[in-house]
Design a protein around this motif. Structure first.
Motif, PDB file in Angstrom:
ATOM      1  N   ASP A 295       0.826  -1.202   0.000  1.00  0.00           N
ATOM      2  CA  ASP A 295       0.000   0.000   0.000  1.00  0.00           C
ATOM      3  C   ASP A 295       0.864   1.257   0.000  1.00  0.00           C
ATOM      4  N   SER A 298       2.800   3.012   3.119  1.00  0.00           N
ATOM      5  CA  SER A 298       2.803   2.089   4.258  1.00  0.00           C
ATOM      6  C   SER A 298       4.202   1.814   4.790  1.00  0.00           C
ATOM      7  N   HIS A 332      -2.873  -6.690  -3.202  1.00  0.00           N
ATOM      8  CA  HIS A 332      -3.404  -6.787  -1.841  1.00  0.00           C
ATOM      9  C   HIS A 332      -3.575  -8.250  -1.453  1.00  0.00           C
ATOM     10  N   THR A 335      -5.031  -7.805   2.998  1.00  0.00           N
ATOM     11  CA  THR A 335      -5.997  -6.780   3.379  1.00  0.00           C
ATOM     12  C   THR A 335      -7.172  -6.808   2.405  1.00  0.00           C
ATOM     13  N   SER A 340      -7.630  -1.044   1.170  1.00  0.00           N
ATOM     14  CA  SER A 340      -6.252  -0.666   0.840  1.00  0.00           C
ATOM     15  C   SER A 340      -6.210   0.447  -0.196  1.00  0.00           C
TER      16      SER A 340
END
Length: 432
Positions: A295, A298, A332, A335, A340
């Motif tokens: 992400d 992140s 992803h 998540t 996300s």
């Protein structure tokens, strides 16, 4: 034409009503702080409202690694269900009004219906993405040993034809750009000639370039490794720049933040490409070790801020030349993809607004005086400012959710589509 809303507007309004008092208090406090620095918070909020980043159609599905993929609940099974998920992201976050398609993954027979479906959600189409890194059903030639740089002319011709088809599809959907990324390269020394592979690539890309409409852009994406681990034909910004320059003015370089070696100074690459007129756009994500596709923001949010610092500075100096394309490009695995993508769009927007806080006049003065400490503090002052109230107010004013993740969970959208979309049985490796 009314826009179809996947999430109840009443639910969003109710959630916002419960949070607006605290937001207004935080917004007022931040406004006073910024005013002391000579900054109008309302101007920043308008800038945040005007900022947009495209969603990749494949991003709303669950990704995977080379070793395994764990299907998620209610995964979209086709482009129409992908659009529904993208509409949720835009409705709540208000920063993602366009979708970038991947062909043939998103190919349909009736393009007019697809365009109408997107329009019904208030969505448009961003750049088209071609796929010559994997073989498709009924494909006559294999891309196992390359596509646009393949030693066999028949394979190259097939890859060129596919890219031209992507342009034709994009024209009917209202897209204005084609992104070309190839997985061509080698796993062993001596497998191919570096020079001849690049020559074949350039020759094939000239055929693609000839089919790019005059009002379109051609984005070339570089990647240091994967799936080829010894060498890659377009492996870095240097090869990318050479190719874009050789092709012509419609071609430019696309920078994916994960497609570089660890600790590479990506923000300087951005500055160089813009300086010489070849910065086409971005695929935003984050990484710790390689092309992790995590992400955005992140892992290294400061790097994202520094990238936008260069972009804001570039727009200040040459606004007539500034028109980069922005898209998220993430995988992803653990998540919810919708959560996300909402979060990532916010983080990219955050970096942009923080970059707008940089006092460029003061910074230039410190740079000219070689005052290293004050120059660095000028950047850190902008980066350390919590602009969350600005982002939340921008969402609220645009009709989105003050806290989009909480609103998404309260809406129960994932459980609802989980009942409508049968769970995927596949668990093989590979990204979406």
């Amino acid at each position: 034409m009314s826009v179809k809303a996947p999430i109840s507007a009443d639910l969003i309004a109710e959630q916002n009503d419960a949070e607006i008092s605290a937001l207004e208090s935080d917004y007022t406090a931040l406004g006073a702080q910024l005013s002391r620095r000579g900054i109008d918070i309302d101007v920043l909020t308008k800038a945040a409202m005007n900022f947009a980043v495209a969603i990749p159609s494949w991003g709303v599905g669950t990704g995977g690694t080379r070793f395994a993929r764990f299907p998620g609940i209610g995964e979209p099974r086709n482009i129409y269900e992908k659009l529904a998920d993208c509409a949720v992201i835009q409705q709540l976050g208000r920063a993602t009004p366009t979708v970038s398609l991947h062909i043939p993954w998103d190919k349909v027979d009736e393009l007019s219906e697809l365009r109408e479906a997107a329009s019904g959600y208030g969505l448009g189409f961003d750049a088209m993405n071609s796929n010559t890194f994997q073989d498709q059903d009924a494909q006559s030639q294999s891309y196992k040993f390359g596509s646009l740089s393949h030693s066999d002319a028949a394979v190259r011709e097939q890859a060129v034809a596919h890219n031209l088809e992507c342009i034709e599809i994009g024209q009917k959907l209202g897209s204005k750009a084609l992104t070309v990324w190839i997985g061509d390269g080698t796993n062993f020394p001596g497998q191919q000639s570096f020079t001849r592979s690049f020559e074949r690539y350039l020759s094939a890309m000239k055929s693609v370039y000839a089919g790019v409409p005059d009002d379109w852009k051609l984005f070339i994406e570089h990647k240091i490794f994967e799936p080829a681990f010894y060498s890659t034909v377009i492996q870095d910004w240097g090869s990318n720049y050479l190719a874009a320059t050789e092709l012509g003015p419609k071609a430019s370089c696309l920078v994916d933040l994960g497609h570089h070696a660890p600790n590479v100074n990506i923000e300087m690459i951005v500055a160089r490409l813009f300086q010489f007129g070849k910065l086409g756009g971005f695929h935003f994500n984050d990484s710790k070790y390689g092309d992790d596709d995590l992400d955005s923001g992140s892992i290294n949010p400061y790097q994202l801020f520094l990238v936008f610092n260069e972009l804001v500075d570039a727009e200040r100096h040459a606004p007539e030349k500034f028109d980069p394309a922005y898209m998220l490009d993430q995988s992803h695995n653990v998540t919810d993809p919708i959560e996300s993508l909402i979060s990532s769009a916010i983080e990219v927007q955050r970096a942009y607004v923080q970059a707008l806080l940089v006092d460029h006049s003061a910074l230039a003065g410190y740079q000219d005086e070689n005052d290293v400490m004050m120059a660095n503090r000028t950047l850190k002052s902008a980066y350390n400012t919590d602009v969350s109230p600005i982002l939340a107010m921008a969402r609220q004013k645009a009709g989105g959710a003050i806290d989009p993740i909480v609103a998404f969970r309260k809406a129960g959208y994932r459980d609802a589509v989980g009942k409508q979309r049968p769970a995927s049985k596949g668990s093989g490796g590979g990204i979406v």
